[in-house]
Design a protein around this motif. Sequence first.
Motif, PDB file in Angstrom:
ATOM      1  N   VAL A  37       0.869  -1.171   0.000  1.00 39.41           N
ATOM      2  CA  VAL A  37       0.000   0.000   0.000  1.00 39.41           C
ATOM      3  C   VAL A  37       0.908   1.224   0.000  1.00 39.41           C
ATOM      4  CG1 VAL A  37      -1.721   1.314   1.315  1.00 39.41           C
ATOM      5  CG2 VAL A  37      -1.850  -1.200   1.234  1.00 39.41           C
ATOM      6  N   TRP A  47      -3.986   1.277  -2.358  1.00 37.86           N
ATOM      7  CA  TRP A  47      -3.554  -0.102  -2.479  1.00 37.86           C
ATOM      8  C   TRP A  47      -2.811  -0.279  -3.795  1.00 37.86           C
ATOM      9  CZ3 TRP A  47      -5.007  -3.836  -6.113  1.00 37.86           C
ATOM     10  CH2 TRP A  47      -4.595  -5.149  -5.826  1.00 37.86           C
ATOM     11  N   TYR A  59      -2.249  -9.615  -7.670  1.00 38.15           N
ATOM     12  CA  TYR A  59      -3.293  -8.636  -7.949  1.00 38.15           C
ATOM     13  C   TYR A  59      -2.650  -7.255  -7.962  1.00 38.15           C
ATOM     14  CZ  TYR A  59      -5.880 -12.658  -6.173  1.00 38.15           C
ATOM     15  OH  TYR A  59      -6.353 -13.928  -5.949  1.00 38.15           O
ATOM     16  N   TYR A  60      -3.135  -6.402  -8.879  1.00 37.18           N
ATOM     17  CA  TYR A  60      -2.517  -5.090  -9.054  1.00 37.18           C
ATOM     18  C   TYR A  60      -3.550  -3.990  -9.219  1.00 37.18           C
ATOM     19  CZ  TYR A  60       1.667  -7.834 -10.005  1.00 37.18           C
ATOM     20  OH  TYR A  60       2.712  -8.713  -9.908  1.00 37.18           O
ATOM     21  N   ASP A  62      -4.753  -0.691 -11.150  1.00 37.74           N
ATOM     22  CA  ASP A  62      -4.657  -0.315 -12.562  1.00 37.74           C
ATOM     23  C   ASP A  62      -3.467   0.617 -12.804  1.00 37.74           C
ATOM     24  OD1 ASP A  62      -8.269  -0.091 -13.089  1.00 37.74           O
ATOM     25  OD2 ASP A  62      -6.908  -1.818 -13.018  1.00 37.74           O
TER      26      ASP A  62
ATOM     27  N   ASP B   1     -13.848  -0.735 -11.227  1.00 35.60           N
ATOM     28  CA  ASP B   1     -13.339  -0.665  -9.861  1.00 35.60           C
ATOM     29  C   ASP B   1     -14.394  -0.062  -8.924  1.00 35.60           C
ATOM     30  OD1 ASP B   1      -9.870   0.259 -10.660  1.00 35.60           O
ATOM     31  OD2 ASP B   1     -11.127  -1.420 -11.307  1.00 35.60           O
ATOM     32  N   TYR B  94     -10.865  -7.271  -5.926  1.00 34.66           N
ATOM     33  CA  TYR B  94      -9.684  -6.561  -6.387  1.00 34.66           C
ATOM     34  C   TYR B  94     -10.039  -5.711  -7.608  1.00 34.66           C
ATOM     35  CZ  TYR B  94      -6.954  -9.554  -3.307  1.00 34.66           C
ATOM     36  OH  TYR B  94      -6.431 -10.179  -2.202  1.00 34.66           O
ATOM     37  N   PRO B  95      -9.451  -4.542  -7.759  1.00 33.01           N
ATOM     38  CA  PRO B  95      -8.476  -3.924  -6.864  1.00 33.01           C
ATOM     39  C   PRO B  95      -9.123  -3.371  -5.592  1.00 33.01           C
ATOM     40  CG  PRO B  95      -9.016  -2.412  -8.633  1.00 33.01           C
ATOM     41  CD  PRO B  95      -9.722  -3.694  -8.950  1.00 33.01           C
ATOM     42  N   TRP B  96      -8.475  -3.599  -4.463  1.00 34.57           N
ATOM     43  CA  TRP B  96      -8.931  -2.996  -3.222  1.00 34.57           C
ATOM     44  C   TRP B  96      -8.883  -1.470  -3.367  1.00 34.57           C
ATOM     45  CZ3 TRP B  96      -6.011  -5.987   1.241  1.00 34.57           C
ATOM     46  CH2 TRP B  96      -6.471  -7.305   1.267  1.00 34.57           C
ATOM     47  N   THR B  97      -9.792  -0.815  -2.666  1.00 29.24           N
ATOM     48  CA  THR B  97      -9.820   0.633  -2.736  1.00 29.24           C
ATOM     49  C   THR B  97     -10.093   1.235  -1.365  1.00 29.24           C
ATOM     50  OG1 THR B  97     -12.089   0.375  -3.596  1.00 29.24           O
ATOM     51  CG2 THR B  97     -10.371   0.979  -5.176  1.00 29.24           C
ATOM     52  N   PHE B  98      -9.500   2.401  -1.146  1.00 30.31           N
ATOM     53  CA  PHE B  98      -9.666   3.154   0.089  1.00 30.31           C
ATOM     54  C   PHE B  98     -10.540   4.386  -0.165  1.00 30.31           C
ATOM     55  CE2 PHE B  98      -6.618   1.354   3.105  1.00 30.31           C
ATOM     56  CZ  PHE B  98      -5.769   0.637   2.286  1.00 30.31           C
TER      57      PHE B  98
END
Lengths: 123, 107
Positions: A37, A47, A59-60, A62, B1, B94-98
């Motif tokens: 992160v 992240w 996992y990435y 974008d 996303d 995924y993608p994780w997000t904040f």
Amino acid sequence: QEQLVESGGGVVQSGRSLRLSCEASGFTFSNFAMHWVRQAPGKGLEWVAGISYDGSHQYYADSVKGRFTISRDKSQNTLSLQMNSLRTEDTALYYCARVNGWYSDYYYTLNVWGQGTTVTVSS
Amino acid sequence: DIQMTQSPSTLSASVGDRVTITCRASQSISSWLAWYQQKPGKAPNLLIYKASSLESGVPSRFSGSGSGTDFTLTISSLQPDDFTTYYCQQYNSYPWTFGQGTKVEIK
């Protein structure tokens, strides 16, 4: 005591590469998915990438897909982030973090964090 | 996303106040929502996971609720140590997000 210690940060020119490392101790590294992160100066959390407990899935975000590669070495209890084609917008404090459950990429989140390593990309 | 939107961005309050921070997801994330506290110069600290489960060692004045797209973090009685920044994060997919963060400041 569960601990993560990042290293490898520094100042690098745009377009160059850098490799970050995270050494884990105090827990069974191979049981847990791991993540990176980052936090740009004065900004929020973003992240970056994650890897399954056994290294079989990555996992990435974008924003880094195709440029960054996450990997792990269970013999060294080490997580890595290979960063290629760096951009000025990659400038940030990079945290290594562990999830709060075993043997799964999903449905566990981050409860052990390192103190971070700083990456500065200059133009 | 999945986009995570926190509100407010800044919250002014006094010691002893009950405060609530809201986080909204752009699509359903079931209960796969975490809340973190981050103090200046420090790594984030997990407060709440699975929307309402209190992380071990976290004071009981912190609580979380919600499911689907709407979530809240409540601090029942604000303490001096609580004036800092809070983030929500989805880990449903995924993608994780904040979220963008909420700074709790002294009124």
